[in-house]
Design a protein around this motif. Structure first.
Motif, PDB file in Angstrom:
ATOM      1  N   ALA A  32      35.933  16.482  47.437  1.00 30.48           N
ATOM      2  CA  ALA A  32      37.128  16.837  46.662  1.00 30.48           C
ATOM      3  C   ALA A  32      38.269  17.218  47.615  1.00 30.48           C
ATOM      4  N   ASN A  33      37.953  17.979  48.665  1.00 30.26           N
ATOM      5  CA  ASN A  33      38.971  18.355  49.653  1.00 30.26           C
ATOM      6  C   ASN A  33      39.509  17.133  50.389  1.00 30.26           C
ATOM      7  N   LEU A  34      38.631  16.201  50.699  1.00 30.74           N
ATOM      8  CA  LEU A  34      39.028  14.982  51.396  1.00 30.74           C
ATOM      9  C   LEU A  34      39.960  14.139  50.527  1.00 30.74           C
ATOM     10  N   GLN A  35      39.638  14.039  49.242  1.00 26.46           N
ATOM     11  CA  GLN A  35      40.500  13.278  48.340  1.00 26.46           C
ATOM     12  C   GLN A  35      41.868  13.957  48.193  1.00 26.46           C
ATOM     13  N   GLU A  36      41.869  15.283  48.133  1.00 29.50           N
ATOM     14  CA  GLU A  36      43.139  16.008  48.059  1.00 29.50           C
ATOM     15  C   GLU A  36      43.959  15.778  49.330  1.00 29.50           C
ATOM     16  N   PHE A  37      43.306  15.803  50.485  1.00 31.13           N
ATOM     17  CA  PHE A  37      43.967  15.515  51.761  1.00 31.13           C
ATOM     18  C   PHE A  37      44.616  14.126  51.709  1.00 31.13           C
ATOM     19  N   SER A  38      43.862  13.165  51.234  1.00 34.39           N
ATOM     20  CA  SER A  38      44.352  11.796  51.157  1.00 34.39           C
ATOM     21  C   SER A  38      45.597  11.699  50.268  1.00 34.39           C
ATOM     22  N   HIS A  39      45.579  12.379  49.132  1.00 33.89           N
ATOM     23  CA  HIS A  39      46.736  12.363  48.228  1.00 33.89           C
ATOM     24  C   HIS A  39      47.951  13.005  48.895  1.00 33.89           C
ATOM     25  N   LYS A  40      47.737  14.136  49.545  1.00 26.92           N
ATOM     26  CA  LYS A  40      48.852  14.825  50.203  1.00 26.92           C
ATOM     27  C   LYS A  40      49.452  13.971  51.308  1.00 26.92           C
ATOM     28  N   VAL A  41      48.611  13.335  52.112  1.00 29.24           N
ATOM     29  CA  VAL A  41      49.120  12.470  53.183  1.00 29.24           C
ATOM     30  C   VAL A  41      49.922  11.314  52.591  1.00 29.24           C
ATOM     31  N   GLY A  42      49.453  10.775  51.486  1.00 33.89           N
ATOM     32  CA  GLY A  42      50.201   9.704  50.815  1.00 33.89           C
ATOM     33  C   GLY A  42      51.571  10.164  50.354  1.00 33.89           C
ATOM     34  N   TYR A  43      51.640  11.354  49.764  1.00 36.58           N
ATOM     35  CA  TYR A  43      52.929  11.896  49.321  1.00 36.58           C
ATOM     36  C   TYR A  43      53.853  12.159  50.505  1.00 36.58           C
ATOM     37  N   ILE A  44      53.315  12.774  51.556  1.00 35.18           N
ATOM     38  CA  ILE A  44      54.120  13.074  52.747  1.00 35.18           C
ATOM     39  C   ILE A  44      54.648  11.779  53.358  1.00 35.18           C
TER      40      ILE A  44
END
Length: 81
Positions: A32-44
């Motif tokens: 779940a943390n990894l998926q959240e990281f992935s989403h944040k990197v995409g937004y950034i």
């Protein structure tokens, strides 16, 4: 906004992929943390691409979320094998 519209919007904005690895609580939390990281990197990345963030700001933000992901891995006791 109805409850079902909000749920559909959340699923679109924050999609989650099914986990296929070894089912252990720490693995599920890390996934779940990894998926959240992935989403944040995409937004950034999108914000930087569209000129809303400088490359330096984007780098620092990604560095920060990377450190958070590394910390969660360590706290969950997940080791590299």
């Amino acid at each position: 906004m109805t409850e079902s519209n909000r749920i559909n919007k959340d699923k679109f904005t924050y999609p989650r992929s099914r986990y296929y690895g070894q089912v252990k609580p720490e693995n599920l939390v890390f996934n779940a943390n990894l998926q959240e990281f992935s989403h944040k990197v995409g937004y950034i990345s999108s914000l930087e691409t569209n000129g809303k963030l400088s490359p330096e700001e984007a780098y620092e933000q990604i560095k920060t979320v990377w450190k958070q992901l590394k910390k969660s891995k360590k706290e969950l006791g997940i080791t590299s094998k």
